[in-house]
Design an enzyme around this catalytic site. Structure first.
Site, PDB file in Angstrom:
ATOM      1  CB  CYS A  56      -0.995  -0.032   1.150  1.00  0.00           C
ATOM      2  SG  CYS A  56      -2.427   1.020   0.811  1.00  0.00           S
ATOM      3  CD  GLU A  92      -1.586  -6.606   4.592  1.00  0.00           C
ATOM      4  OE1 GLU A  92      -1.174  -6.867   3.434  1.00  0.00           O
ATOM      5  OE2 GLU A  92      -1.742  -5.436   5.014  1.00  0.00           O
ATOM      6  CG  HIS A 132      -3.677  -3.649   2.833  1.00  0.00           C
ATOM      7  ND1 HIS A 132      -2.709  -3.189   3.683  1.00  0.00           N
ATOM      8  CD2 HIS A 132      -4.305  -2.552   2.356  1.00  0.00           C
ATOM      9  CE1 HIS A 132      -2.752  -1.868   3.724  1.00  0.00           C
ATOM     10  NE2 HIS A 132      -3.717  -1.456   2.920  1.00  0.00           N
TER      11      HIS A 132
HETATM   12  N1  GLN Z   1      -1.702   6.703   2.722  1.00  0.00           N
HETATM   13  C1  GLN Z   1      -1.919   5.916   1.544  1.00  0.00           C
HETATM   14  C2  GLN Z   1      -3.282   6.175   0.912  1.00  0.00           C
HETATM   15  O1  GLN Z   1      -4.177   6.655   1.582  1.00  0.00           O
HETATM   16  C3  GLN Z   1      -1.709   4.445   1.810  1.00  0.00           C
HETATM   17  C4  GLN Z   1      -2.672   3.845   2.772  1.00  0.00           C
HETATM   18  C5  GLN Z   1      -2.201   2.516   3.327  1.00  0.00           C
HETATM   19  O2  GLN Z   1      -1.006   2.205   3.357  1.00  0.00           O
HETATM   20  N2  GLN Z   1      -3.125   1.719   3.830  1.00  0.00           N
HETATM   21  O3  GLN Z   1      -3.493   5.909  -0.225  1.00  0.00           O
END
Ligand code: GLN
Length: 532
Positions: free
Chosen positions: A384, A511, A509
């Site tokens: 992410c 995970e 994600h």
């Molecule tokens: N801050 C980033 C976004 O809002 C990544 C978010 C995250 O890592 N869950 O896109």
């Protein structure tokens, strides 16, 4: 058969493993062929966990349908091997919001709206809705916090009422409480448990079983005392002592007969549990002696629970490959603040993960870690925010786009390679408004990510506001980046970098969908590359 309910409460202290106990009970029922679902109740006023700081609260777990939930839902999904809905996490905020909205509409016209019955009715309605919609044989309900907390009272009152309404054979109440040990004498003290059971009874709930959390196996004398004060037979008191792996807890409780006990109390037929595959997984984890060193670069590294699902996904992959991931925590903001040498900190890493996150703090440290991994051919996974920063790093150092950044950190960057999702520009409320939940992703043949999944269409869970800016794709790809997967509406979901052993960035994600017996292909690939 109508649905049955297992209610799990906690005593003495929170954070003693009620979630694992709940997940373990569910596991033992499922191992006997019963379908289960599990609900976590969080008595705080937040509507969901999405707006809470992971530093205080631990990871925000994301469900398929885009719920931002308590990390206990992750335990449930991993132990039960099922997907839960956002409805499986009930908070005081949700309950009150619903009741107050109804009041404003005039649904209660003429009535005085009160905690009992209006709030308690809404709590029971939510619990029963999950039971009905999933059709589960047994619904587990874990009440967060400890018995005696003011904010937990309406939930316990709802449990008390449900036990009467559902009938004595259809519900079981399990109380999980801490048995501390005096350091001077080594004696196990049961008085705190006695008090928390008394408190539970004062509210009107007589527990059917006590699970005693203690460092060492519960002594016979302590068991006898707890049984006596809780008005239970000794066979209803279970020892939940420290074990090496949380995945052993269901086996530990099964050995003491917890599975059969619960099933009998619910008036269900007891069947021989199928534990083989799980035991095999636990044995593989314990037998794995070869270590791979995985550096975890993030900014909440002091509270490991902030990254719980990632840690578990690494364990699942390790078990499948017979290696033991050893985690090297790197606090990215410290790298920046104390001008630490990233090369030194990442020395000896078999893999580097740049973790999810938000905001400016620690970003330059993360960028250095990505550069290190890319230039030294060290297996790398950016998750992410970690993926977004990998794009920034490639833009700056491989594509020569000086000052490239994400507009999350620098809104005035000359090269906004990561920018707000179009639909986010109109949003002014922060709660529940990110791009959330599972979306299908199309993988491109011939990419590493495609070969890891072994199929063209996958679905992973999202939680973000920013994304790769398509205007820069040509320049990034000319510099060696490759898009490996896109959403059906064309957003970049996976990236790779050419001529590297393993360099993967993932916008979703993965995970959250890793399971003990079904590790995430992305983590499996990373650990395989790390072990080579
Ligand atoms: N801050 C980033 C976004 O809002 C990544 C978010 C995250 O890592 N869950 O896109």
């Amino acid at each position: 058969m109508g649905g049955k309910f297992v209610f799990v409460t906690g005593g003495v202290l929170s954070g003693i493993g009620k979630g694992i106990t709940t997940a373990s009970i569910g596991f033992l029922l499922k191992a006997r062929g019963y379908s289960v679902t599990a609900i976590k109740i969080d008595p705080y006023l937040n509507v969901d966990a999405g707006t809470m700081n992971p530093y205080m609260h631990g990871e925000v777990y994301v469900t398929e349908d885009g719920g931002e939930t308590d990390l206990d839902l992750g335990h449930y999904e991993r132990f039960l091997g099922i997907n839960l809905s956002k409805k499986n996490n009930i908070t005081t905020g949700q309950v009150y919001m619903k009741v107050i909205e109804a009041e404003r509409r005039g649904d209660y016209l003429g009535q005085t709206v009160q905690i009992i019955p209006h709030i308690t009715d809404e709590i029971k309605r939510r619990i029963r809705e999950v039971a009905r919609e999933t059709g589960a044989d047994v619904t587990l309900v874990e009440i967060g916090g400890t018995v005696g907390d003011i904010e937990g009272l309406p939930f316990l009152e709802a449990v008390r009422q449900m036990r009467i309404e559902e009938g004595p054979d259809n519900t079981v109440a399990v109380h999980v409480a801490l048995v501390p040990v005096l350091t001077t004498t080594g004696e196990q003290k049961t008085k705190p448990v006695q008090h928390s059971v008394q408190e539970l009874r004062r509210i009107g709930i007589q527990p059917d079983a006590i699970v005693a959390r203690c460092p060492r196996p519960l002594e016979p004398e302590a068991r006898r005392k707890i049984a006596l004060y809780a008005s239970l037979p000794e066979e209803a008191v279970f020892s939940d002592h420290d074990v090496e792996l949380t995945y052993e807890v269901p086996l530990l409780l099964e050995e003491q007969g917890l599975g059969s006990y619960i099933v009998r109390r619910l008036g269900l037929e007891d069947r021989a549990p199928d534990l083989e595959a799980w035991k095999g997984f636990v044995d593989r984890m314990k037998a794995a002696s070869r270590r791979v060193r995985v550096s975890m670069v993030g900014k909440y590294t002091k509270l490991r629970d902030s990254y719980l699902s990632i840690i578990e996904a690494l364990k699942h992959a390790g078990a499948a490959l017979g290696v033991r991931p050893e985690l090297n925590w790197v606090e990215a903001s410290e790298v920046e603040r104390r001008k630490l040498d990233i090369t030194e900190m990442l020395e000896g890493s078999d893999a580097v993960i740049v973790l999810p996150g938000f905001g400016a703090r620690g970003v330059e440290g993360k960028l250095e870690a990505i550069r290190f991994a890319r230039e030294t051919n060290t297996p790398f996974l950016g998750i992410c925010y970690g993926m977004q920063l990998a794009v920034v790093e490639i833009a700056r150092n491989a594509a020569g786009l000086e000052g490239a950044h994400t507009t999350e950190v620098n809104p005035d960057t000359p090269h906004p390679v990561i920018d707000l999702l179009e639909e986010q520009r109109r949003i002014d409320r922060l709660g529940g408004t990110m791009r959330l939940g599972a979306y299908p992703i199309k993988l491109y043949k011939g990419t590493l990510v495609h070969s890891l999944y072994g199929r063209e269409l996958v679905a992973e869970r999202h939680r973000h506001r920013y994304e790769v800016n398509p205007r820069y794709l040509d320049r990034l790809e000319a510099a060696g980046m490759r898009v490996a997967g896109v959403s059906l509406d064309g957003r970049v979901e996976f990236i790779e970098f050419k001529d590297h052993r393993f360099f993967v960035g993932t916008q979703p994600h993965p995970e959250f969908k890793s399971r003990p017996l079904e590790p995430s292909p992305i983590f499996l690939g990373l650990i395989k590359a790390a072990a080579r």
